[in-house]
Motif scaffolding. Structure first.
Motif, PDB file in Angstrom:
ATOM      1  N   ALA A 276     -14.130  -1.152  -8.827  1.00  0.00           N
ATOM      2  CA  ALA A 276     -13.017  -1.720  -9.563  1.00  0.00           C
ATOM      3  C   ALA A 276     -12.086  -2.182  -8.288  1.00  0.00           C
ATOM      4  N   SER A 277     -12.633  -2.558  -7.087  1.00  0.00           N
ATOM      5  CA  SER A 277     -11.431  -3.649  -6.795  1.00  0.00           C
ATOM      6  C   SER A 277     -10.668  -4.956  -7.351  1.00  0.00           C
ATOM      7  N   ASP A 278      -9.295  -4.969  -7.314  1.00  0.00           N
ATOM      8  CA  ASP A 278      -8.758  -5.921  -8.328  1.00  0.00           C
ATOM      9  C   ASP A 278      -7.001  -6.312  -6.954  1.00  0.00           C
ATOM     10  N   ASP A 279      -6.667  -7.106  -7.303  1.00  0.00           N
ATOM     11  CA  ASP A 279      -5.438  -7.823  -6.468  1.00  0.00           C
ATOM     12  C   ASP A 279      -4.586  -7.227  -7.189  1.00  0.00           C
ATOM     13  N   PRO A 282      -2.011  -1.196  -9.944  1.00  0.00           N
ATOM     14  CA  PRO A 282      -2.113  -0.766 -11.209  1.00  0.00           C
ATOM     15  C   PRO A 282      -3.527  -0.565 -12.152  1.00  0.00           C
ATOM     16  N   ARG A 283      -3.810  -1.737 -12.029  1.00  0.00           N
ATOM     17  CA  ARG A 283      -5.461  -1.971 -12.748  1.00  0.00           C
ATOM     18  C   ARG A 283      -6.520  -0.960 -12.881  1.00  0.00           C
ATOM     19  N   GLU A 302      -4.534   1.466   0.324  1.00  0.00           N
ATOM     20  CA  GLU A 302      -3.271   1.176  -0.450  1.00  0.00           C
ATOM     21  C   GLU A 302      -3.733   1.425  -1.415  1.00  0.00           C
ATOM     22  N   VAL A 303      -5.249   1.306  -2.024  1.00  0.00           N
ATOM     23  CA  VAL A 303      -5.599   2.171  -3.169  1.00  0.00           C
ATOM     24  C   VAL A 303      -5.236   3.554  -3.329  1.00  0.00           C
TER      25      VAL A 303
END
Length: 333
Positions: A276-279, A282-283, A302-303
């Motif tokens: 589920a990694s993302d920039d 909230p996504r 941070e996540v």
């Protein structure tokens, strides 16, 4: 005799619209006539205003070119219905095209036969769309058009590109395919300076300029542009890492979520892994919430902090402690 010639010319026009260039021999074979008849029919199309260009010699052929005025297009029933419905929803992933699409739709509906008008009306009244708040930038239709022509003609193109780190560079590439992935448009191209395949996000691309230099088509590794792009996107670096080991079969998770593609990998019959990694934090939370199954998470601090803050806000909104389905606190007391 006249009806046969009219039908043949309509068929000829349809063929010219489906491919960039045809040889006289190929057209004659498709139409079951002589090459001389093809030449006469081409002349008749020119008299009607269709800009058909021709080149002599062994490699010569016929093609429709751009003219001062746009001549009529030949559409079969399915194509006409598809275009009419598509124009209704053309603004879904683009910006600045809504009014233009409606004008084109009005022109098309004026000339639709009654039998097709009913099909289009039925489809339009049965379909509905929801407009959500956009977090992702929408694609520029003018840029899409320039890049699409360059891909079709295998023409080298230059443009300014801003990387995910904010660095601006000038690129010179051989464009191959345009790919839409979850509302983000990408150009798959071979970067001439880096001598490697690259993906370019269109919202970071400006100043696209065709060079006029055409090159032979370059085959995409694996011969599947969509699969190649999906693999590159799943392997692309992201700002925040979040990998969930989900205690559910991969088929179940794939059915409940959308857009995971190669980011979902089965571990065994009862467990799978979701990247589920993302920039965008909230996504990540949205992806994890959509799993609807228990999981363990390996993620950046941070996540974890973002998920904890989101959980606390949810608990506060419920005005009470979190309980399990039996009404007991999560620690079992």
């Amino acid at each position: 005799m006249t009806s046969d010639m009219t039908a043949r010319m309509l068929r000829l026009l349809s063929l010219l619209q489906t491919r960039r260039e045809w040889s006289g021999a190929d057209l004659a074979e498709r139409l079951d006539v002589t090459v001389r008849t093809v030449r006469r029919d081409i002349d008749r199309l020119r008299e009607l205003g269709y800009p058909v260009d021709s080149a002599r010699g062994h490699a010569g052929g016929y093609r429709l070119t751009s003219g001062t005025d746009l001549p009529p297009l030949l559409l079969d029933d399915d194509e006409a219905v598809a275009i009419a419905v598509a124009l209704r929803t053309a603004a879904g992933g683009l910006t600045g095209i809504e009014e233009t699409a409606l004008r084109a739709l009005a022109k098309l509906e004026q000339v639709l036969p009654r039998r097709l008008r009913g099909q289009v009306t039925a489809l339009q009244t049965s379909l509905a769309g929801i407009t959500w708040e956009e977090r992702r930038p929408r694609a520029d239709p003018a840029l899409l058009a320039v890049l699409a022509v360059a891909c079709r003609d295998h023409e080298i193109i230059t443009f300014d590109y801003t990387t995910r780190h904010g660095t601006a560079t000038r690129r010179r590439v051989e464009p191959c395919h345009l790919v839409d992935s979850g509302g983000l448009w990408y150009l798959l191209a071979h970067d001439i300076d880096k001598n490697d395949w690259r993906l370019f996000r269109l919202d970071r691309t400006t100043g696209a300029t065709p060079t006029g230099r055409r090159v032979p088509p370059r085959p995409v590794p694996g011969d599947d542009p969509a699969a190649f792009v999906a693999g590159r996107l799943s392997a692309a670096p992201t700002r925040y890492r979040a990998v969930a080991t989900v205690h559910a079969p991969a088929e179940r998770i794939r059915a409940r979520t959308r857009g995971l593609a190669t980011r979902l990998k089965p571990i065994d019959d009862h467990t799978c892994r979701v990247d589920a990694s993302d920039d965008y934090l909230p996504r990540i939370a949205q992806t994890l919430a959509g799993l609807d199954a228990d999981y363990t998470l390996d993620a950046d601090p941070e996540v974890i902090d973002h998920l904890r803050h989101a959980a606390h806000r949810t608990l506060h909104a419920t005005n009470g402690p979190l309980t399990d389905p039996d009404g007991r606190p999560p620690d079992g007391r």
